[in-house]
Design a protein around this motif. Structure first.
Motif, PDB file in Angstrom:
ATOM      1  N   THR A 154       0.985  -0.959  -0.092  1.00 10.03           N
ATOM      2  CA  THR A 154      -0.112   0.600   0.022  1.00 10.03           C
ATOM      3  C   THR A 154       0.727   1.177   0.184  1.00 10.03           C
ATOM      4  O   THR A 154       0.536   1.809  -0.752  1.00 10.03           O
ATOM      5  CB  THR A 154      -1.186  -0.359   1.639  1.00 10.03           C
ATOM      6  OG1 THR A 154      -1.600  -1.341   1.409  1.00 10.03           O
ATOM      7  CG2 THR A 154      -1.930   1.236   0.876  1.00 10.03           C
ATOM      8  N   SER A 155       1.890   0.960   0.983  1.00  8.79           N
ATOM      9  CA  SER A 155       2.792   2.975   1.019  1.00  8.79           C
ATOM     10  C   SER A 155       3.729   2.547  -0.393  1.00  8.79           C
ATOM     11  O   SER A 155       3.357   3.488  -0.916  1.00  8.79           O
ATOM     12  CB  SER A 155       3.684   1.660   1.893  1.00  8.79           C
ATOM     13  OG  SER A 155       3.108   2.115   3.422  1.00  8.79           O
ATOM     14  N   ALA A 156       3.617   1.618  -1.119  1.00 10.89           N
ATOM     15  CA  ALA A 156       4.061   1.451  -2.724  1.00 10.89           C
ATOM     16  C   ALA A 156       3.519   2.513  -3.448  1.00 10.89           C
ATOM     17  O   ALA A 156       3.806   3.270  -3.847  1.00 10.89           O
ATOM     18  CB  ALA A 156       5.113   0.243  -2.990  1.00 10.89           C
ATOM     19  N   ALA A 157       2.464   2.022  -3.511  1.00 12.47           N
ATOM     20  CA  ALA A 157       1.290   1.954  -4.438  1.00 12.47           C
ATOM     21  C   ALA A 157       1.229   3.818  -4.183  1.00 12.47           C
ATOM     22  O   ALA A 157       0.956   4.955  -4.851  1.00 12.47           O
ATOM     23  CB  ALA A 157       0.029   1.331  -4.405  1.00 12.47           C
ATOM     24  N   LEU A 158       1.151   4.238  -2.887  1.00 11.21           N
ATOM     25  CA  LEU A 158       1.058   5.421  -2.653  1.00 11.21           C
ATOM     26  C   LEU A 158       1.905   6.462  -2.754  1.00 11.21           C
ATOM     27  O   LEU A 158       1.599   7.544  -3.435  1.00 11.21           O
ATOM     28  CB  LEU A 158       0.355   5.538  -0.867  1.00 11.21           C
ATOM     29  CG  LEU A 158      -0.429   7.088  -0.510  1.00 11.21           C
ATOM     30  CD1 LEU A 158      -0.996   7.516  -0.873  1.00 11.21           C
ATOM     31  CD2 LEU A 158      -0.043   6.679   1.870  1.00 11.21           C
ATOM     32  N   ALA A 159       2.881   5.408  -2.883  1.00 13.51           N
ATOM     33  CA  ALA A 159       3.947   6.798  -2.605  1.00 13.51           C
ATOM     34  C   ALA A 159       4.586   6.712  -4.327  1.00 13.51           C
ATOM     35  O   ALA A 159       4.338   8.213  -4.770  1.00 13.51           O
ATOM     36  CB  ALA A 159       5.662   6.008  -2.571  1.00 13.51           C
ATOM     37  N   MET A 160       4.046   5.927  -5.136  1.00 12.86           N
ATOM     38  CA  MET A 160       3.871   6.610  -6.613  1.00 12.86           C
ATOM     39  C   MET A 160       2.662   6.882  -7.106  1.00 12.86           C
ATOM     40  O   MET A 160       2.871   8.030  -8.161  1.00 12.86           O
ATOM     41  CB  MET A 160       3.422   4.914  -7.670  1.00 12.86           C
ATOM     42  CG  MET A 160       3.984   4.830  -8.378  1.00 12.86           C
ATOM     43  SD  MET A 160       3.936   3.231  -9.753  1.00 12.86           S
ATOM     44  CE  MET A 160       4.873   2.865  -8.753  1.00 12.86           C
ATOM     45  N   THR A 161       1.612   7.246  -6.500  1.00 10.28           N
ATOM     46  CA  THR A 161       0.340   8.087  -6.440  1.00 10.28           C
ATOM     47  C   THR A 161       0.959   9.793  -6.589  1.00 10.28           C
ATOM     48  O   THR A 161       0.752  10.154  -6.812  1.00 10.28           O
ATOM     49  CB  THR A 161      -0.876   8.299  -5.886  1.00 10.28           C
ATOM     50  OG1 THR A 161      -1.496   6.345  -5.810  1.00 10.28           O
ATOM     51  CG2 THR A 161      -1.847   8.920  -6.152  1.00 10.28           C
ATOM     52  N   ILE A 162       2.044   9.470  -5.110  1.00  9.96           N
ATOM     53  CA  ILE A 162       1.620  11.189  -4.685  1.00  9.96           C
ATOM     54  C   ILE A 162       3.191  11.747  -5.671  1.00  9.96           C
ATOM     55  O   ILE A 162       3.036  13.171  -6.267  1.00  9.96           O
ATOM     56  CB  ILE A 162       2.639  10.948  -3.385  1.00  9.96           C
ATOM     57  CG1 ILE A 162       1.565  10.819  -2.394  1.00  9.96           C
ATOM     58  CG2 ILE A 162       3.551  12.572  -3.253  1.00  9.96           C
ATOM     59  CD1 ILE A 162       2.119  10.803  -1.168  1.00  9.96           C
ATOM     60  N   TYR A 163       3.903  11.033  -5.804  1.00  7.25           N
ATOM     61  CA  TYR A 163       4.972  10.705  -7.362  1.00  7.25           C
ATOM     62  C   TYR A 163       4.542  11.059  -8.260  1.00  7.25           C
ATOM     63  O   TYR A 163       4.746  11.739  -8.854  1.00  7.25           O
ATOM     64  CB  TYR A 163       6.305   9.813  -7.217  1.00  7.25           C
ATOM     65  CG  TYR A 163       6.671   9.850  -8.149  1.00  7.25           C
ATOM     66  CD1 TYR A 163       8.291  10.524  -8.548  1.00  7.25           C
ATOM     67  CD2 TYR A 163       6.549   9.480 -10.105  1.00  7.25           C
ATOM     68  CE1 TYR A 163       9.085  10.522  -9.347  1.00  7.25           C
ATOM     69  CE2 TYR A 163       7.429   9.486 -10.714  1.00  7.25           C
ATOM     70  CZ  TYR A 163       8.752  10.142 -10.433  1.00  7.25           C
ATOM     71  OH  TYR A 163       9.281  10.310 -11.887  1.00  7.25           O
ATOM     72  N   GLY A 164       3.252  10.801  -8.874  1.00  7.05           N
ATOM     73  CA  GLY A 164       2.506  11.429  -9.767  1.00  7.05           C
ATOM     74  C   GLY A 164       2.386  12.337 -10.234  1.00  7.05           C
ATOM     75  O   GLY A 164       1.781  13.033 -11.438  1.00  7.05           O
ATOM     76  N   PHE A 165       1.329  12.874  -8.519  1.00  6.53           N
ATOM     77  CA  PHE A 165       0.821  14.375  -8.841  1.00  6.53           C
ATOM     78  C   PHE A 165       1.669  15.318  -9.327  1.00  6.53           C
ATOM     79  O   PHE A 165       1.456  16.084  -9.804  1.00  6.53           O
ATOM     80  CB  PHE A 165       0.009  14.207  -7.894  1.00  6.53           C
ATOM     81  CG  PHE A 165      -0.879  13.645  -7.311  1.00  6.53           C
ATOM     82  CD1 PHE A 165      -1.939  13.917  -8.360  1.00  6.53           C
ATOM     83  CD2 PHE A 165      -1.608  12.125  -7.323  1.00  6.53           C
ATOM     84  CE1 PHE A 165      -3.950  14.018  -8.391  1.00  6.53           C
ATOM     85  CE2 PHE A 165      -2.928  12.128  -7.201  1.00  6.53           C
ATOM     86  CZ  PHE A 165      -4.069  12.744  -7.690  1.00  6.53           C
ATOM     87  N   LYS A 166       3.090  15.049  -8.831  1.00 10.21           N
ATOM     88  CA  LYS A 166       4.480  15.838  -8.230  1.00 10.21           C
ATOM     89  C   LYS A 166       5.383  16.072  -9.359  1.00 10.21           C
ATOM     90  O   LYS A 166       4.705  17.396  -9.865  1.00 10.21           O
ATOM     91  CB  LYS A 166       4.623  15.613  -7.255  1.00 10.21           C
ATOM     92  CG  LYS A 166       4.989  15.991  -5.079  1.00 10.21           C
ATOM     93  CD  LYS A 166       6.002  15.612  -4.480  1.00 10.21           C
ATOM     94  CE  LYS A 166       5.085  16.054  -3.305  1.00 10.21           C
ATOM     95  NZ  LYS A 166       6.278  15.492  -2.413  1.00 10.21           N
ATOM     96  N   LYS A 167       5.023  15.354  -9.917  1.00  6.82           N
ATOM     97  CA  LYS A 167       6.152  15.181 -11.195  1.00  6.82           C
ATOM     98  C   LYS A 167       5.003  15.143 -12.279  1.00  6.82           C
ATOM     99  O   LYS A 167       5.518  14.921 -13.606  1.00  6.82           O
ATOM    100  CB  LYS A 167       6.917  14.197 -11.334  1.00  6.82           C
ATOM    101  CG  LYS A 167       7.794  13.953 -10.686  1.00  6.82           C
ATOM    102  CD  LYS A 167       8.316  15.421 -10.114  1.00  6.82           C
ATOM    103  CE  LYS A 167      10.101  14.795  -9.389  1.00  6.82           C
ATOM    104  NZ  LYS A 167      10.706  16.228  -9.638  1.00  6.82           N
TER     105      LYS A 167
END
Length: 348
Positions: free
Chosen positions: A276-289
């Motif tokens: 879940t943390s990996a998916a959440l981190a990827m989501t945040i990364y996607g929004f930021k980048k």
């Protein structure tokens, strides 16, 4: 002048945008009228029909092949061909593969706009190549059971063909073959056990997904001939990574089904948190980048992980009516929040 073909929803969106631009005095009414006159609503989505038709056609080819093993009459005919040398069958499939690749490349050259039929030809070539490589393995002999060399051969063939023919579809098959090769090679090295260097399949493919994704982001961008396939590799790498992490959250690093069945699910909570943390981190990364793929894949797998945990921990302990009521409420809240976000974006 050729008009822009859009569906009704797209037309409404464009009209709203034009009205907004006129109100903000970004364009004058005359220009707005010209833009509107250049928009036409398409009556039927022939592109989607073409796409589905070609994929259904390919599916029917596969089903026809599988039906051979069901139909008794065809089976008797196939049995009469058992004496046909494997070398001859392999050669015949190679000829078919070359023919399909040639037709696909030629059709793509003269009709580049007909992408679905072009890729359908390439896909048939891929199937023929896989069959040819398989029978070639029978000719060479695989008494050791190490089929990974055959998959490695197909990987090289697919990679070369993808680059030469400029086919994303063949590149996808190459990446899938790469995954199969990785699975068979590690299984062969572990004497066909489920554990390799202390890792089961989900954990192995998690690392494999990280490697494919990293190579797509940092490796392919430096190789000019591989640059056109960078996005495809990135998407496939994310699929390998996130699906493997999700499976890891369910099965942990257990290689024995009996042992896994006897383990309480809360013992695997660490893997669930990781996934879940990996998916959440990827989501945040996607929004930021502004990375669409990371954002969308991340959001989807956050939801999948949350609901997987819900089923794992409450399916056997909660009343079914309450279970599904909570599920319905949660989906309603997700939908309502998504609608708010959508409305907010629309107002902007």
């Amino acid at each position: 002048m050729r008009k822009l073909q859009v569906n009704q929803q797209e037309q409404q969106l464009l009209n709203d945008a034009i009205t907004h631009w006129v109100a903000e005095e970004l364009i004058d009414p005359e220009t707005a009228g010209k833009i509107r006159s250049n928009i036409a609503v398409k009556g039927f989505d022939w592109q989607r029909l073409a796409q589905y038709s070609f994929w259904i056609a390919l599916s029917c080819v596969v089903l026809a092949f599988l039906s051979i093993f069901v139909d008794k009459g065809i089976m008797r005919w196939v049995e009469s061909l058992y004496e046909t040398p494997d070398l001859l069958i392999s050669a015949f499939c190679w000829v078919l593969a070359i023919l399909f690749y040639y037709l696909g490349f030629r059709h793509k050259k003269y009709h580049p706009d007909k992408s679905f039929s072009n890729e359908a030809m390439m896909a048939l070539g891929v199937f023929a190549t896989a069959t040819a490589v398989g029978y070639m393995g029978e000719v060479l002999g695989t008494k050791s059971g190490n089929y990974s060399l055959l998959f490695l051969t197909s990987i090289i063939i697919y990679a070369v063909l993808a680059v030469k023919l400029g086919s994303n579809l063949i590149w996808i098959f190459m990446l899938l073959a790469l995954g199969i090769w990785f699975a068979t090679e590690t299984a062969h090295q572990s004497n066909w056990g489920f554990s390799f260097w202390g890792m089961n399949y989900p954990l192995r493919f998690t690392l494999f997904g990280v490697l494919v994704t990293a190579l797509a982001l940092f490796g392919q961008t430096r190789v000019k001939i591989l640059l056109p396939f960078q996005t495809v590799s990135y998407v496939v790498g994310l699929c390998y990574l996130l699906i493997s992490l999700w499976l890891l959250s369910i099965f942990g690093n257990y290689s024995d089904f009996q042992i896994w069945s006897s383990v309480k699910q809360w013992h695997l909570i660490g893997w669930g948190i990781l996934s879940t943390s990996a998916a959440l981190a990827m989501t945040i990364y996607g929004f930021k980048k502004q990375d669409l793929f990371a954002r969308e894949f991340g959001m989807v797998f956050v939801v999948i992980n949350v609901y997987t945990r819900y089923f794992e921990y409450f399916w056997d302990t909660m009343n079914r009516a309450i279970f599904f009521a909570i599920l319905a409420i949660s989906f309603f809240m997700v939908g309502r929040q998504a609608e708010k976000i959508w409305r907010g974006i629309e107002k902007k």
